[in-house]
Design a protein around this motif. Structure first.
Motif, PDB file in Angstrom:
ATOM      1  N   ARG A  72     -33.152 -11.638  21.844  1.00  0.00           N
ATOM      2  CA  ARG A  72     -32.163 -12.501  21.196  1.00  0.00           C
ATOM      3  C   ARG A  72     -30.760 -11.906  21.282  1.00  0.00           C
ATOM      4  NH1 ARG A  72     -31.763 -16.645  17.625  1.00  0.00           N
ATOM      5  NH2 ARG A  72     -34.030 -16.822  17.507  1.00  0.00           N
ATOM      6  N   LEU A  73     -30.636 -10.607  21.005  1.00  0.00           N
ATOM      7  CA  LEU A  73     -29.317  -9.983  20.901  1.00  0.00           C
ATOM      8  C   LEU A  73     -28.809  -9.414  22.211  1.00  0.00           C
ATOM      9  CD1 LEU A  73     -29.743  -8.070  17.513  1.00  0.00           C
ATOM     10  CD2 LEU A  73     -28.801 -10.360  17.912  1.00  0.00           C
ATOM     11  N   GLY A  74     -29.694  -9.240  23.179  1.00  0.00           N
ATOM     12  CA  GLY A  74     -29.300  -8.610  24.436  1.00  0.00           C
ATOM     13  C   GLY A  74     -29.692  -7.149  24.455  1.00  0.00           C
ATOM     14  N   ARG A  75     -29.710  -6.570  25.647  1.00  0.00           N
ATOM     15  CA  ARG A  75     -30.161  -5.182  25.796  1.00  0.00           C
ATOM     16  C   ARG A  75     -29.091  -4.173  25.338  1.00  0.00           C
ATOM     17  NH1 ARG A  75     -34.678  -8.066  26.481  1.00  0.00           N
ATOM     18  NH2 ARG A  75     -34.845  -8.983  28.568  1.00  0.00           N
ATOM     19  N   ARG A  76     -27.851  -4.398  25.736  1.00  0.00           N
ATOM     20  CA  ARG A  76     -26.801  -3.422  25.438  1.00  0.00           C
ATOM     21  C   ARG A  76     -26.590  -3.194  23.941  1.00  0.00           C
ATOM     22  NH1 ARG A  76     -21.223  -3.170  24.566  1.00  0.00           N
ATOM     23  NH2 ARG A  76     -20.171  -1.381  25.583  1.00  0.00           N
ATOM     24  N   PRO A  77     -26.478  -4.229  23.102  1.00  0.00           N
ATOM     25  CA  PRO A  77     -26.294  -3.967  21.671  1.00  0.00           C
ATOM     26  C   PRO A  77     -27.434  -3.146  21.064  1.00  0.00           C
ATOM     27  CG  PRO A  77     -25.796  -6.254  22.170  1.00  0.00           C
ATOM     28  CD  PRO A  77     -26.418  -5.677  23.402  1.00  0.00           C
ATOM     29  N   ILE A  78     -28.665  -3.421  21.484  1.00  0.00           N
ATOM     30  CA  ILE A  78     -29.809  -2.678  20.954  1.00  0.00           C
ATOM     31  C   ILE A  78     -29.711  -1.208  21.349  1.00  0.00           C
ATOM     32  CG2 ILE A  78     -32.319  -2.398  21.124  1.00  0.00           C
ATOM     33  CD1 ILE A  78     -31.394  -4.759  19.398  1.00  0.00           C
ATOM     34  N   MET A  79     -29.383  -0.947  22.601  1.00  0.00           N
ATOM     35  CA  MET A  79     -29.269   0.443  23.051  1.00  0.00           C
ATOM     36  C   MET A  79     -28.190   1.202  22.281  1.00  0.00           C
ATOM     37  SD  MET A  79     -29.968   0.414  27.171  1.00  0.00           S
ATOM     38  CE  MET A  79     -28.888  -0.945  27.627  1.00  0.00           C
ATOM     39  N   LEU A  80     -27.077   0.550  22.024  1.00  0.00           N
ATOM     40  CA  LEU A  80     -25.988   1.235  21.329  1.00  0.00           C
ATOM     41  C   LEU A  80     -26.303   1.467  19.851  1.00  0.00           C
ATOM     42  CD1 LEU A  80     -22.821  -0.397  22.931  1.00  0.00           C
ATOM     43  CD2 LEU A  80     -23.985   1.738  23.532  1.00  0.00           C
ATOM     44  N   VAL A  81     -26.913   0.496  19.188  1.00  0.00           N
ATOM     45  CA  VAL A  81     -27.323   0.701  17.792  1.00  0.00           C
ATOM     46  C   VAL A  81     -28.294   1.879  17.709  1.00  0.00           C
ATOM     47  CG1 VAL A  81     -28.683  -0.287  15.907  1.00  0.00           C
ATOM     48  CG2 VAL A  81     -26.915  -1.656  17.021  1.00  0.00           C
ATOM     49  N   SER A  82     -29.229   1.928  18.638  1.00  0.00           N
ATOM     50  CA  SER A  82     -30.200   3.018  18.685  1.00  0.00           C
ATOM     51  C   SER A  82     -29.501   4.373  18.781  1.00  0.00           C
ATOM     52  CB  SER A  82     -31.125   2.814  19.892  1.00  0.00           C
ATOM     53  OG  SER A  82     -31.940   3.938  20.120  1.00  0.00           O
ATOM     54  N   LEU A  83     -28.541   4.487  19.689  1.00  0.00           N
ATOM     55  CA  LEU A  83     -27.862   5.765  19.890  1.00  0.00           C
ATOM     56  C   LEU A  83     -27.022   6.169  18.685  1.00  0.00           C
ATOM     57  CD1 LEU A  83     -26.709   5.441  23.621  1.00  0.00           C
ATOM     58  CD2 LEU A  83     -28.543   6.882  22.713  1.00  0.00           C
ATOM     59  N   TRP A  84     -26.350   5.195  18.050  1.00  0.00           N
ATOM     60  CA  TRP A  84     -25.487   5.533  16.915  1.00  0.00           C
ATOM     61  C   TRP A  84     -26.280   5.992  15.692  1.00  0.00           C
ATOM     62  CZ3 TRP A  84     -20.596   6.756  16.809  1.00  0.00           C
ATOM     63  CH2 TRP A  84     -19.753   6.309  17.825  1.00  0.00           C
ATOM     64  N   MET A  85     -27.564   5.666  15.623  1.00  0.00           N
ATOM     65  CA  MET A  85     -28.386   6.122  14.499  1.00  0.00           C
ATOM     66  C   MET A  85     -28.726   7.617  14.587  1.00  0.00           C
ATOM     67  SD  MET A  85     -31.017   2.888  14.162  1.00  0.00           S
ATOM     68  CE  MET A  85     -31.937   3.572  12.768  1.00  0.00           C
ATOM     69  N   LEU A  86     -28.654   8.190  15.785  1.00  0.00           N
ATOM     70  CA  LEU A  86     -29.107   9.572  15.976  1.00  0.00           C
ATOM     71  C   LEU A  86     -28.322  10.600  15.173  1.00  0.00           C
ATOM     72  CD1 LEU A  86     -29.854   9.576  19.820  1.00  0.00           C
ATOM     73  CD2 LEU A  86     -31.289   8.831  17.920  1.00  0.00           C
ATOM     74  N   PRO A  87     -26.981  10.627  15.261  1.00  0.00           N
ATOM     75  CA  PRO A  87     -26.263  11.643  14.492  1.00  0.00           C
ATOM     76  C   PRO A  87     -26.433  11.479  12.990  1.00  0.00           C
ATOM     77  CG  PRO A  87     -24.725  10.112  15.521  1.00  0.00           C
ATOM     78  CD  PRO A  87     -26.061   9.831  16.101  1.00  0.00           C
ATOM     79  N   ALA A  88     -26.537  10.233  12.510  1.00  0.00           N
ATOM     80  CA  ALA A  88     -26.701  10.016  11.065  1.00  0.00           C
ATOM     81  C   ALA A  88     -28.015  10.602  10.563  1.00  0.00           C
ATOM     82  CB  ALA A  88     -26.630   8.521  10.760  1.00  0.00           C
ATOM     83  N   ILE A  89     -29.106  10.344  11.271  1.00  0.00           N
ATOM     84  CA  ILE A  89     -30.413  10.876  10.852  1.00  0.00           C
ATOM     85  C   ILE A  89     -30.444  12.390  11.002  1.00  0.00           C
ATOM     86  CG2 ILE A  89     -32.895  10.824  11.301  1.00  0.00           C
ATOM     87  CD1 ILE A  89     -32.485   7.937  12.319  1.00  0.00           C
ATOM     88  N   GLY A  90     -29.802  12.902  12.041  1.00  0.00           N
ATOM     89  CA  GLY A  90     -29.747  14.349  12.230  1.00  0.00           C
ATOM     90  C   GLY A  90     -29.077  15.057  11.064  1.00  0.00           C
TER      91      GLY A  90
END
Length: 406
Positions: A72-90
């Motif tokens: 529904r949202l496209g591939r690129r937005p999903i990939m970027l949301v995924s990456l931006w979560m990494l530093p926060a969880i770290g």
């Protein structure tokens, strides 16, 4: 379509490869730390393995939901949301000392990683020409191995220098800088078409993939191949920190440089499939990996390293071919198909750790070799079944794609 050798190809391939590098740095950061947690916290090797297994299981079970959302949202937005979560969880992980809370955050980290892993290959399949895609998949998986190497080596070295929390904090900073770069470089899709995101439709799609032998068998091959490969390195770390070797974690983590063999063979896999076909390559890679397992029986560290190099080269070769096979052979729902492959892949890696570590605890390294070879024979049986299934049911693909099969 993005053609091999064009400036768009180089830009897009680099952005995807660097995003993959960040994903696997974070996924495997804790693998060299397992002996540290086992010794310092007085827990068993099996319990310490949850630090790795939680992340891979979280990744496995998040893949299909991310893939569905990407329709529904496209591939690129999903990939970027995924990456931006990494530093926060770290940053959250670095702020706690509770073992089970760390395990929970590792599971959350795995779920975040799944967004990129679930749809990156689908992005390539939609945007790249057939020839460019075959080469780009090999480069993408090469970046997987480089990320795995870097995360493990950095995790071991930073843990010796600054403790495990310092290692986690350092990786969070790297992730923040890296995702900023990927966000800037990764181009928007031109050929994405919004799909049906109803649960019923995707449930039918999942069942359809699982009922297609040429897809499901390749998924099983990927899962068992990974169960053998990644966990052999985990158990080797326990072997090298124990008597008579008793090496420091920073030095033990350097064995993960053996993944460079996988970096090389992953890139070669694209050329192989165009010339010889994927199924023969899966069998060849598995046999090579099993020979490497046998080499590790030697008690000299040099021969152990040689064995790990051979295992890495063979296992990554098999993975590259199986992964690309699933994306090519799926006639529809490519994102769901590649996500399902990775569900099998990471579930196999999670469960395989408990299998090989149990063999280590009860039967020493000889037991690990027997257990690992049993997994290799299982993969060979599945490769033979895949070969038979393609003979009985011709894939509904283009003639050029069909030529890539055997």
């Amino acid at each position: 379509m993005i053609e091999l050798g064009s400036s768009r190809y180089r830009l897009t391939a680099f952005a995807l490869a660097f995003g993959s590098f960040l994903i696997f740095c974070n996924l495997y950061l804790f693998q060299p730390m397992l002996p540290v947690f086992a010794s310092n916290d007085g827990i068993s090797e099996t319990r310490a393995n949850w630090l790795l297994a939680a992340a891979t299981l979280g990744l496995a079970f998040s893949l299909v939901p991310w893939a569905v959302l990407s329709e529904r949202l496209g591939r690129r937005p999903i990939m970027l949301v995924s990456l931006w979560m990494l530093p926060a969880i770290g940053l959250l992980m670095a702020a706690t000392n509770s073992f089970w809370l760390i395990v929970g955050l590792r599971a959350l980290m795995g779920a975040a990683l799944g967004g990129f892993a679930a749809v990156a290959v689908a992005y390539m399949a939609e945007e790249f020409s057939a020839k460019a895609f075959a080469i780009a998949v090999g480069s993408y998986i090469s970046a997987n191995s480089l990320g795995g190497i870097s995360g493990r080596v950095a995790g071991g070295m930073m843990t010796d220098w600054w403790g495990w929390q310092g290692a986690v904090l350092g990786m969070a900073v790297l992730s923040l800088l890296g995702v900023t770069l990927v966000t800037k470089l990764l181009p928007r899709q031109q050929y994405f078409t919004q799909g049906n995101t109803s649960l019923l439709t995707h449930s039918r799609g999942v069942l359809s993939h699982l009922r297609t032998p040429r897809l499901w068998l390749a998924m099983l091959i990927g899962g068992i191949n990974f169960a053998l490969f990644v966990n052999l390195f985990s158990v080797m770390a326990f072997r090298l920190v124990a008597p008579p070797y008793q090496l420091p974690v920073s030095l033990v983590s350097s064995v993960f440089i053996c993944y460079l063999a996988g970096t090389v063979t992953s890139r070669l896999s694209g050329r192989w499939v165009l010339r010889f076909g994927a199924i023969r390559g899966m069998a060849f890679g598995t046999i090579v990996a099993m020979l490497g397992v046998l080499v590790t029986l030697h008690h000299d560290i040099t021969w152990m390293i040689v064995g790990l190099l051979v295992v890495s080269g063979g296992a990554f070769f098999t993975h590259s071919l199986a992964y690309g096979w699933v994306s090519r052979q799926a006639n529809q729902g490519k994102a769901t198909a590649t996500a399902l492959y990775l569900v099998h892949y990471y579930t196999g890696g999670s469960l395989g750790g408990f299998y090989l570590i149990a063999a280590w605890q009860h039967y020493a390294w000889e037991g690990v070799v027997v257990a690992a070879c049993s997994l290799g024979f299982a993969v060979l049986g599945l490769v033979f079944a895949l070969y038979k299934s393609t003979g009985k049911s011709k894939p509904a693909a283009s003639s050029s794609e069909t030529a890539l099969s055997h």
